[in-house]
Motif scaffolding. Sequence first.
Motif, PDB file in Angstrom:
ATOM      1  N   THR A 149       0.840  -1.197   0.000  1.00  0.00           N
ATOM      2  CA  THR A 149       0.000   0.000   0.000  1.00  0.00           C
ATOM      3  C   THR A 149       0.870   1.240   0.000  1.00  0.00           C
ATOM      4  OG1 THR A 149      -0.088   0.367   2.402  1.00  0.00           O
ATOM      5  CG2 THR A 149      -1.618  -1.260   1.474  1.00  0.00           C
ATOM      6  N   ASP A 150       0.220   2.379  -0.147  1.00  0.00           N
ATOM      7  CA  ASP A 150       0.933   3.633   0.047  1.00  0.00           C
ATOM      8  C   ASP A 150       1.064   3.874   1.552  1.00  0.00           C
ATOM      9  OD1 ASP A 150      -1.566   4.598   0.916  1.00  0.00           O
ATOM     10  OD2 ASP A 150      -1.950   5.687  -0.937  1.00  0.00           O
ATOM     11  N   SER A 151       1.507   5.030   1.938  1.00  0.00           N
ATOM     12  CA  SER A 151       1.784   5.299   3.356  1.00  0.00           C
ATOM     13  C   SER A 151       0.543   5.292   4.239  1.00  0.00           C
ATOM     14  CB  SER A 151       2.516   6.636   3.503  1.00  0.00           C
ATOM     15  OG  SER A 151       1.698   7.682   3.009  1.00  0.00           O
ATOM     16  N   ARG A 152      -0.647   5.312   3.643  1.00  0.00           N
ATOM     17  CA  ARG A 152      -1.880   5.300   4.442  1.00  0.00           C
ATOM     18  C   ARG A 152      -2.243   3.914   4.947  1.00  0.00           C
ATOM     19  NH1 ARG A 152      -5.832   8.122   0.379  1.00  0.00           N
ATOM     20  NH2 ARG A 152      -4.612   6.802  -0.998  1.00  0.00           N
ATOM     21  N   GLY A 153      -1.628   2.891   4.416  1.00  0.00           N
ATOM     22  CA  GLY A 153      -1.859   1.536   4.893  1.00  0.00           C
ATOM     23  C   GLY A 153      -3.252   1.015   4.592  1.00  0.00           C
ATOM     24  N   VAL A 154      -3.838   0.302   5.568  1.00  0.00           N
ATOM     25  CA  VAL A 154      -5.126  -0.358   5.376  1.00  0.00           C
ATOM     26  C   VAL A 154      -6.199   0.200   6.301  1.00  0.00           C
ATOM     27  CG1 VAL A 154      -4.101  -2.486   4.483  1.00  0.00           C
ATOM     28  CG2 VAL A 154      -4.493  -2.240   6.947  1.00  0.00           C
ATOM     29  N   ALA A 155      -6.011   1.421   6.766  1.00  0.00           N
ATOM     30  CA  ALA A 155      -6.978   2.054   7.671  1.00  0.00           C
ATOM     31  C   ALA A 155      -8.347   2.158   7.000  1.00  0.00           C
ATOM     32  CB  ALA A 155      -6.490   3.452   8.069  1.00  0.00           C
ATOM     33  N   PRO A 156      -9.404   2.112   7.796  1.00  0.00           N
ATOM     34  CA  PRO A 156     -10.749   2.253   7.214  1.00  0.00           C
ATOM     35  C   PRO A 156     -10.859   3.535   6.375  1.00  0.00           C
ATOM     36  CG  PRO A 156     -10.891   1.630   9.517  1.00  0.00           C
ATOM     37  CD  PRO A 156      -9.439   1.940   9.238  1.00  0.00           C
ATOM     38  N   GLY A 157     -11.508   3.413   5.228  1.00  0.00           N
ATOM     39  CA  GLY A 157     -11.726   4.565   4.374  1.00  0.00           C
ATOM     40  C   GLY A 157     -10.668   4.794   3.306  1.00  0.00           C
ATOM     41  N   VAL A 158      -9.512   4.141   3.402  1.00  0.00           N
ATOM     42  CA  VAL A 158      -8.487   4.305   2.366  1.00  0.00           C
ATOM     43  C   VAL A 158      -8.702   3.246   1.288  1.00  0.00           C
ATOM     44  CG1 VAL A 158      -6.831   5.303   4.001  1.00  0.00           C
ATOM     45  CG2 VAL A 158      -6.719   2.875   3.475  1.00  0.00           C
ATOM     46  N   PRO A 159      -8.209   3.464   0.072  1.00  0.00           N
ATOM     47  CA  PRO A 159      -8.450   2.520  -1.022  1.00  0.00           C
ATOM     48  C   PRO A 159      -8.001   1.079  -0.740  1.00  0.00           C
ATOM     49  CG  PRO A 159      -7.597   4.567  -1.899  1.00  0.00           C
ATOM     50  CD  PRO A 159      -7.504   4.663  -0.391  1.00  0.00           C
ATOM     51  N   ALA A 160      -6.992   0.894   0.090  1.00  0.00           N
ATOM     52  CA  ALA A 160      -6.496  -0.462   0.362  1.00  0.00           C
ATOM     53  C   ALA A 160      -7.367  -1.229   1.349  1.00  0.00           C
ATOM     54  CB  ALA A 160      -5.063  -0.392   0.885  1.00  0.00           C
ATOM     55  N   ALA A 161      -8.256  -0.567   2.069  1.00  0.00           N
ATOM     56  CA  ALA A 161      -9.056  -1.244   3.105  1.00  0.00           C
ATOM     57  C   ALA A 161      -9.907  -2.390   2.547  1.00  0.00           C
ATOM     58  CB  ALA A 161      -9.908  -0.234   3.872  1.00  0.00           C
ATOM     59  N   VAL A 217      -1.923  -1.590  -4.367  1.00  0.00           N
ATOM     60  CA  VAL A 217      -3.038  -0.647  -4.429  1.00  0.00           C
ATOM     61  C   VAL A 217      -2.470   0.754  -4.585  1.00  0.00           C
ATOM     62  CG1 VAL A 217      -5.037   0.282  -3.220  1.00  0.00           C
ATOM     63  CG2 VAL A 217      -4.421  -2.123  -2.935  1.00  0.00           C
ATOM     64  N   GLY A 218      -2.972   1.475  -5.566  1.00  0.00           N
ATOM     65  CA  GLY A 218      -2.534   2.852  -5.784  1.00  0.00           C
ATOM     66  C   GLY A 218      -1.706   2.975  -7.047  1.00  0.00           C
ATOM     67  N   PRO A 247     -17.630  -3.274  -1.708  1.00  0.00           N
ATOM     68  CA  PRO A 247     -17.982  -4.702  -1.788  1.00  0.00           C
ATOM     69  C   PRO A 247     -17.474  -5.367  -3.067  1.00  0.00           C
ATOM     70  CG  PRO A 247     -19.925  -3.380  -1.235  1.00  0.00           C
ATOM     71  CD  PRO A 247     -18.823  -2.433  -1.578  1.00  0.00           C
ATOM     72  N   GLU A 248     -17.520  -4.643  -4.184  1.00  0.00           N
ATOM     73  CA  GLU A 248     -17.074  -5.227  -5.443  1.00  0.00           C
ATOM     74  C   GLU A 248     -15.575  -5.517  -5.420  1.00  0.00           C
ATOM     75  OE1 GLU A 248     -20.752  -2.980  -6.039  1.00  0.00           O
ATOM     76  OE2 GLU A 248     -18.800  -2.263  -5.395  1.00  0.00           O
ATOM     77  N   VAL A 249     -14.792  -4.564  -4.961  1.00  0.00           N
ATOM     78  CA  VAL A 249     -13.341  -4.761  -4.908  1.00  0.00           C
ATOM     79  C   VAL A 249     -13.003  -5.893  -3.946  1.00  0.00           C
ATOM     80  CG1 VAL A 249     -11.150  -3.702  -4.221  1.00  0.00           C
ATOM     81  CG2 VAL A 249     -12.770  -2.407  -5.604  1.00  0.00           C
TER      82      VAL A 249
END
Length: 154
Positions: free
Chosen positions: A35-47, A96-97, A137-139
């Motif tokens: 992931t990018d530096s935001r990781g897997v926190a809720p609301g980020v694209p990688a979540a 992701v990203g 949900p799709e991702v």
Amino acid sequence: MVAAVVAGVCLWPSGDGGELPTARAYRDVDACLLTDSRGVAPGVPAAPVWAGMQEASRATKVRVSFLSATGPDTRANVEPYVNSLVQEHCSVVVAVGATPGQAVRAVAPRQKHVRFVVVGDGPGSANVSVVREGGKPEVQDRIRGLLTSLTGTS
């Protein structure tokens, strides 16, 4: 005395009369998320990607992990993170990203024994699959299905 207390607490029977939990047995397959530096926190694209990977892990017993790239958001900075996941013997590397996707596409031709997944746009290749972005949900469902397929457990 301290050792006896610790042993007693660790071996104390559970109150529900059930068995003590056991360690989860995994297959010798690793799927790794970059992931990018935001990781897997809720609301980020990688979540949702991470959630799909965890679901696939529960269903297939494939180990999953993630690594967040830090520093400048450039392909040159992120490529060593991709190489690190390859060196850690990840069978599947999911990115992701935009920048992690660019880094994966740069590394993939030299690592034909690894399967790569890019979440976003752009072309796939011999060992790079693309999962189009969409709603959570799709991702999540696409990643779960693809990871299950790529790890030979479909």
